[in-house]
Design a protein around this motif. Sequence first.
Motif, PDB file in Angstrom:
ATOM      1  N   MET A  32       4.798  14.625  -0.967  1.00 44.72           N
ATOM      2  CA  MET A  32       5.658  13.852  -1.832  1.00 44.72           C
ATOM      3  C   MET A  32       5.993  14.686  -3.056  1.00 44.72           C
ATOM      4  N   GLU A  33       7.265  14.823  -3.320  1.00 44.15           N
ATOM      5  CA  GLU A  33       7.712  15.581  -4.489  1.00 44.15           C
ATOM      6  C   GLU A  33       7.323  14.841  -5.765  1.00 44.15           C
ATOM      7  N   ARG A  34       7.091  15.585  -6.816  1.00 47.08           N
ATOM      8  CA  ARG A  34       6.632  15.012  -8.084  1.00 47.08           C
ATOM      9  C   ARG A  34       7.604  13.942  -8.606  1.00 47.08           C
ATOM     10  N   GLU A  35       8.916  14.222  -8.525  1.00 47.50           N
ATOM     11  CA  GLU A  35       9.877  13.238  -9.050  1.00 47.50           C
ATOM     12  C   GLU A  35       9.878  11.942  -8.232  1.00 47.50           C
ATOM     13  N   HIS A  36       9.615  12.059  -6.924  1.00 53.21           N
ATOM     14  CA  HIS A  36       9.513  10.858  -6.097  1.00 53.21           C
ATOM     15  C   HIS A  36       8.255  10.065  -6.457  1.00 53.21           C
ATOM     16  N   ASP A  60      11.247  -3.139  -0.911  1.00 51.92           N
ATOM     17  CA  ASP A  60      12.095  -2.695   0.205  1.00 51.92           C
ATOM     18  C   ASP A  60      12.489  -1.227   0.055  1.00 51.92           C
ATOM     19  N   ARG A  61      12.774  -0.826  -1.170  1.00 48.50           N
ATOM     20  CA  ARG A  61      13.175   0.560  -1.435  1.00 48.50           C
ATOM     21  C   ARG A  61      12.110   1.544  -0.947  1.00 48.50           C
ATOM     22  N   TRP A  62      10.856   1.193  -1.148  1.00 46.78           N
ATOM     23  CA  TRP A  62       9.765   2.107  -0.805  1.00 46.78           C
ATOM     24  C   TRP A  62       9.217   1.863   0.598  1.00 46.78           C
ATOM     25  N   GLU A  63       9.178   0.627   1.019  1.00 42.89           N
ATOM     26  CA  GLU A  63       8.597   0.311   2.328  1.00 42.89           C
ATOM     27  C   GLU A  63       9.466   0.781   3.488  1.00 42.89           C
ATOM     28  N   SER A  64      10.742   0.980   3.242  1.00 41.28           N
ATOM     29  CA  SER A  64      11.637   1.407   4.321  1.00 41.28           C
ATOM     30  C   SER A  64      11.993   2.884   4.226  1.00 41.28           C
ATOM     31  N   GLY A  65      11.430   3.586   3.273  1.00 38.16           N
ATOM     32  CA  GLY A  65      11.759   4.994   3.079  1.00 38.16           C
ATOM     33  C   GLY A  65      10.678   5.928   3.583  1.00 38.16           C
ATOM     34  N   PRO A  66      10.869   7.210   3.324  1.00 39.64           N
ATOM     35  CA  PRO A  66       9.932   8.224   3.813  1.00 39.64           C
ATOM     36  C   PRO A  66       8.566   8.191   3.128  1.00 39.64           C
ATOM     37  N   HIS A 103       2.712   5.923   1.067  1.00 36.86           N
ATOM     38  CA  HIS A 103       2.214   6.072  -0.305  1.00 36.86           C
ATOM     39  C   HIS A 103       2.332   4.755  -1.076  1.00 36.86           C
ATOM     40  N   TRP A 104       3.457   4.059  -0.893  1.00 36.86           N
ATOM     41  CA  TRP A 104       3.641   2.752  -1.535  1.00 36.86           C
ATOM     42  C   TRP A 104       2.575   1.772  -1.035  1.00 36.86           C
ATOM     43  N   GLN A 105       2.345   1.750   0.268  1.00 35.67           N
ATOM     44  CA  GLN A 105       1.361   0.827   0.842  1.00 35.67           C
ATOM     45  C   GLN A 105      -0.045   1.142   0.344  1.00 35.67           C
TER      46      GLN A 105
END
Length: 116
Positions: free
Chosen positions: A1-5, A45-51, A55-57
């Motif tokens: 995971m990139e720092r900005e993400h 939704d933004r995080w749960e459906s992304g790459p 990490h969000w979970q």
Amino acid sequence: MEREHEEAMRADYSTYAELGRQMFRPSTSEAEIQLIDMQQQVLADRWESGPHAQHWQYLDDAHEDWKRSPKVMVRMLADIDHNGGAGVSGVQRRSLEQARQLTGNDRPRPQVERGR
């Protein structure tokens, strides 16, 4: 995971957690609860459906664990630190710390004097 993400995820999760606290205030109306729920869902939704869904979970699970079992989490964090961070990535370690802070478990507890 990139720092900005990671930074964006942490900022969004802080907002998500604050919205959750607002939802359960006694003064919050039913209409406000529905609006807050929608705002939380947009963030999730933004995080749960992304790459970066894992990490969000992980952060969300850590947040729930710190709320439910802070003593267990303190021991777990101590074990992780004792083992030099083995078993968790840097992102996961930072998530554990963020969740700890969001739940207020990073503040020292007052000592209770015991009778003699």
